[in-house]
Design a protein around this motif. Structure first.
Motif, PDB file in Angstrom:
ATOM      1  N   SER A 290       0.828  -1.211   0.000  1.00  0.00           N
ATOM      2  CA  SER A 290       0.000   0.000   0.000  1.00  0.00           C
ATOM      3  C   SER A 290       0.857   1.253   0.000  1.00  0.00           C
ATOM      4  N   TYR A 291       2.031   1.177   0.635  1.00  0.00           N
ATOM      5  CA  TYR A 291       2.940   2.320   0.629  1.00  0.00           C
ATOM      6  C   TYR A 291       3.450   2.598  -0.787  1.00  0.00           C
ATOM      7  N   LEU A 292       3.793   1.533  -1.516  1.00  0.00           N
ATOM      8  CA  LEU A 292       4.261   1.711  -2.890  1.00  0.00           C
ATOM      9  C   LEU A 292       3.167   2.293  -3.775  1.00  0.00           C
ATOM     10  N   VAL A 293       1.919   1.833  -3.580  1.00  0.00           N
ATOM     11  CA  VAL A 293       0.798   2.370  -4.357  1.00  0.00           C
ATOM     12  C   VAL A 293       0.606   3.848  -4.058  1.00  0.00           C
ATOM     13  N   SER A 294       0.677   4.187  -2.750  1.00  0.00           N
ATOM     14  CA  SER A 294       0.516   5.585  -2.351  1.00  0.00           C
ATOM     15  C   SER A 294       1.622   6.459  -2.923  1.00  0.00           C
ATOM     16  N   LEU A 295       2.852   5.936  -2.909  1.00  0.00           N
ATOM     17  CA  LEU A 295       3.982   6.710  -3.424  1.00  0.00           C
ATOM     18  C   LEU A 295       3.863   6.913  -4.932  1.00  0.00           C
ATOM     19  N   SER A 296       3.447   5.883  -5.665  1.00  0.00           N
ATOM     20  CA  SER A 296       3.288   6.013  -7.114  1.00  0.00           C
ATOM     21  C   SER A 296       2.207   7.030  -7.461  1.00  0.00           C
ATOM     22  N   LYS A 297       1.109   7.042  -6.690  1.00  0.00           N
ATOM     23  CA  LYS A 297       0.055   8.034  -6.914  1.00  0.00           C
ATOM     24  C   LYS A 297       0.572   9.441  -6.635  1.00  0.00           C
ATOM     25  N   SER A 298       1.379   9.540  -5.582  1.00  0.00           N
ATOM     26  CA  SER A 298       1.947  10.842  -5.229  1.00  0.00           C
ATOM     27  C   SER A 298       2.839  11.376  -6.347  1.00  0.00           C
ATOM     28  N   ILE A 299       3.645  10.489  -6.931  1.00  0.00           N
ATOM     29  CA  ILE A 299       4.564  10.912  -7.992  1.00  0.00           C
ATOM     30  C   ILE A 299       3.795  11.378  -9.224  1.00  0.00           C
ATOM     31  N   THR A 300       2.766  10.612  -9.613  1.00  0.00           N
ATOM     32  CA  THR A 300       1.986  10.993 -10.796  1.00  0.00           C
ATOM     33  C   THR A 300       1.183  12.261 -10.549  1.00  0.00           C
ATOM     34  N   THR A 301       0.701  12.431  -9.335  1.00  0.00           N
ATOM     35  CA  THR A 301      -0.047  13.650  -9.007  1.00  0.00           C
ATOM     36  C   THR A 301       0.832  14.882  -9.111  1.00  0.00           C
ATOM     37  N   LEU A 302       2.077  14.754  -8.670  1.00  0.00           N
ATOM     38  CA  LEU A 302       2.998  15.888  -8.722  1.00  0.00           C
ATOM     39  C   LEU A 302       3.292  16.315 -10.158  1.00  0.00           C
ATOM     40  N   LEU A 303       3.237  15.366 -11.095  1.00  0.00           N
ATOM     41  CA  LEU A 303       3.496  15.713 -12.493  1.00  0.00           C
ATOM     42  C   LEU A 303       2.404  16.596 -13.083  1.00  0.00           C
ATOM     43  N   ALA A 304       1.251  16.649 -12.419  1.00  0.00           N
ATOM     44  CA  ALA A 304       0.178  17.535 -12.863  1.00  0.00           C
ATOM     45  C   ALA A 304       0.235  18.891 -12.157  1.00  0.00           C
TER      46      ALA A 304
END
Length: 326
Positions: A120-134
């Motif tokens: 779940s931490y990896l999923v949260s981190l991946s979402k965080s990274i993609t969100t920052l690109l926006a």
């Protein structure tokens, strides 16, 4: 060598993202507990860290100069002893990392969620990274991320090979890099002390960029390898100016992310290392296939694009700040 490179790259990525996250967390906690200005504390913490980090280029190169000896026939002795010394330093650093602890703000309640796991931490981190690109702010900083990697790779690859070695010889590379590391460390400490917020970061970054663009244009337009004192002095002056720029970039990028993305430092520092490492890899991959002049033109263009991005970022953030107050 390929498996070793993959392992070292993987381990370094974890360390660097963790370093930025921990340092920002510690700075924010210190600022909150002692009622200090967050931007100033973040700048000071990063200045002290990067100053100590940059000093390894000075101390490490001096150790290398002292330990390695050129033998007859072109061979080098002392490599085993040098490996043992560096292995001891790495072991000491690993032990010290075990004593790091999370700083908690006063009044902050500890919460433990047993359902949170590594997946779940990896999923949260991946979402965080993609969100920052926006995020427009992140998009404006990405060129500066990429340039910071370009200039580091340029120093390690092109500068030492094309400028230092012809002028000072292979034995002089360690001395030039020691000068580079010394000015890197000094400017990291100074830039950290001068950091107060986004306007000061923009001003300091611009100063570091000017120091480096002077070197690039000097080499591109007028530099020739000469003999005598000037032939020795010129590469050392260039190394000093490049070290100034690197110290400024390392300190100010970390402070910038800590100030703008303090609620998502893991994702922000992951973005930094992704773009920085990608640009470093590009330089090493394409370096053998392009000329020094072409590389210098790329560096100058990279500086210009980066400065335009951070200037727009400053204007945007300051405009949003004053609009919220009115």
């Amino acid at each position: 060598m390929v498996p070793a490179s993959l392992y070292l790259g993987f381990a370094a990525s974890i360390i660097w993202v963790g370093e930025g996250t921990y340092l920002t967390s510690a700075a924010l906690s210190h600022a909150s507990n002692h009622k200090l200005h967050e931007g100033t504390v973040i700048g000071s913490f990063n200045g002290e860290f990067w100053g100590m980090f940059a000093s390894h280029q000075f101390v490490g190169n001096l150790i290398t100069l002292a330990v390695l000896k050129d033998d007859k026939g072109g061979s080098t002795s002392g490599t085993t002893l040098l490996f043992i010394v560096f292995l001891g330093v790495i072991t000491l650093g690993t032990i010290l990392m075990c004593f790091l602890r999370k700083e908690e703000d006063k009044g902050e309640k500890e919460t433990a969620d047993a359902s949170v796991n590594f997946y779940s931490y990896l999923v949260s981190l991946s979402k965080s990274i993609t969100t920052l690109l926006a995020d427009v702010r992140m998009l404006l900083i990405i060129p500066l991320f990429a340039y910071s990697g370009l200039q580091q790779a340029f120093v390690w690859a092109e500068f030492t090979k094309e400028i230092v070695t012809p002028a000072l010889g292979v034995s002089g590379v360690g001395g030039a890099m020691a000068v580079y590391g010394a000015f890197d460390a000094i400017c990291s400490l100074a830039a950290g002390r001068l950091t107060t917020g986004l306007p000061s970061i923009t001003f300091i970054v611009s100063g570091g960029a000017i120091a480096q663009v002077v070197v690039f244009l000097w080499i591109l337009i007028n530099y020739r390898v000469t003999s005598g004192v000037l032939g020795t002095l010129y590469p050392l002056i260039m190394a000093a100016l490049l070290g100034i720029g690197d110290g400024v970039l390392n300190t100010q990028l970390s402070a910038l992310l800590g100030i703008l993305f303090k609620h998502d430092t893991e994702g922000a520092f992951a973005q930094l290392k992704v773009w920085q490492c990608a640009s470093i890899a590009v330089v090493f991959f394409i370096g053998p296939y392009i000329s020094l002049q072409a590389m210098l033109i790329v560096m100058v263009v990279g500086i210009c694009v980066s400065l335009v991005g951070i200037l727009f970022l400053t204007i945007q953030v300051e405009k949003a700040f004053y609009s919220s107050r009115s």
